[in-house]
Design a protein around this motif. Sequence first.
Motif, PDB file in Angstrom:
ATOM      1  N   THR A 185      -8.670  -9.965  -0.719  1.00 44.54           N
ATOM      2  CA  THR A 185      -7.928 -10.676   0.326  1.00 44.54           C
ATOM      3  C   THR A 185      -7.731  -9.748   1.516  1.00 44.54           C
ATOM      4  O   THR A 185      -7.253  -8.622   1.360  1.00 44.54           O
ATOM      5  CB  THR A 185      -6.556 -11.135  -0.197  1.00 44.54           C
ATOM      6  N   MET A 187      -5.849  -8.226   4.310  1.00 42.26           N
ATOM      7  CA  MET A 187      -4.423  -8.083   4.617  1.00 42.26           C
ATOM      8  C   MET A 187      -4.178  -7.792   6.101  1.00 42.26           C
ATOM      9  O   MET A 187      -3.204  -8.258   6.686  1.00 42.26           O
ATOM     10  CB  MET A 187      -3.819  -6.945   3.770  1.00 42.26           C
ATOM     11  N   GLN A 203      -7.954  -3.770   6.233  1.00 40.70           N
ATOM     12  CA  GLN A 203      -7.193  -3.408   5.028  1.00 40.70           C
ATOM     13  C   GLN A 203      -7.277  -4.578   4.059  1.00 40.70           C
ATOM     14  O   GLN A 203      -6.865  -5.693   4.383  1.00 40.70           O
ATOM     15  CB  GLN A 203      -5.730  -3.117   5.373  1.00 40.70           C
ATOM     16  N   TRP A 204      -7.827  -4.297   2.874  1.00 38.88           N
ATOM     17  CA  TRP A 204      -8.083  -5.346   1.900  1.00 38.88           C
ATOM     18  C   TRP A 204      -7.232  -5.155   0.643  1.00 38.88           C
ATOM     19  O   TRP A 204      -6.961  -4.025   0.237  1.00 38.88           O
ATOM     20  CB  TRP A 204      -9.549  -5.362   1.479  1.00 38.88           C
ATOM     21  N   LYS A 205      -6.880  -6.275   0.047  1.00 36.06           N
ATOM     22  CA  LYS A 205      -6.276  -6.260  -1.290  1.00 36.06           C
ATOM     23  C   LYS A 205      -7.394  -6.510  -2.294  1.00 36.06           C
ATOM     24  O   LYS A 205      -8.140  -7.494  -2.157  1.00 36.06           O
ATOM     25  CB  LYS A 205      -5.209  -7.347  -1.412  1.00 36.06           C
ATOM     26  N   SER A 208      -8.372  -9.831  -7.808  1.00 32.53           N
ATOM     27  CA  SER A 208      -7.627  -9.773  -9.073  1.00 32.53           C
ATOM     28  C   SER A 208      -8.521 -10.057 -10.272  1.00 32.53           C
ATOM     29  O   SER A 208      -8.300  -9.546 -11.366  1.00 32.53           O
ATOM     30  CB  SER A 208      -6.458 -10.767  -9.042  1.00 32.53           C
TER      31      SER A 208
END
Length: 234
Positions: A185, A187, A203-205, A208
Amino acid sequence: MKRIIEKNPVLIFTIPLVIFFLIGCVLLYFAVQKVEVIPFYGWIVIGAFIIIPALLTYGLIFGFSPGTAIAPNSNQLVFSPDGIDYKRTLFDCSCFIKWNSIDTIIYSDSRDEDYAEYIIFVNELPVCTQNENPWWLNRLFPYKQKNNKIRIKSDAVNFKALPDLVEKYLRSDIGFEFKDSRKGTLMDSKTFTAGNRQTTVEQWKPASNYEPFEMIYDKYNRTVHDIEKRDGAI
């Protein structure tokens, strides 16, 4: 240890060189304590133990001149109706992998590494041919594929072309899409301008639903779990 060497083949050469370098350092330490009893040729031997491994190790990692530095994308995949020619710059050779020798192709996307890779299992070892005018160490110790597990890192030229070629030459439907598990995701995104050049920092998440291995092709319709049960760690 075996898996580490498979993923970083340069260690085959650097580990012995580092051992010789450390031996030289130990000899130098004791020689300094007994300077008066060490003959001239003794200092030459000690210097050789230190200088030669240090130069060779540096050359293996960074290249022996600016023009011969090992580039990240120096390896290359060349495809033909008969198979894959895997050109390995470090070893001055090309290893030919026949299409009909391939049993399994797994894509590995490890978050612990800066690269992805293919893990190819073959039932017939590829034939490796040395290039013209190889480096002297490669001439003395020509590379031979001794394991039925071949690793190809994502910095190889034409890396992303493999799934389409597998579908074409092995006549298999490949439901595969390249993904970076570290980019789940978005960010934040910022763009900076310096003169005529723009740089975007994202900036990535991480995703999951992360899976480190994904099956691209298996001749016997096995899963990654089946391969792990048979061979242990991939």
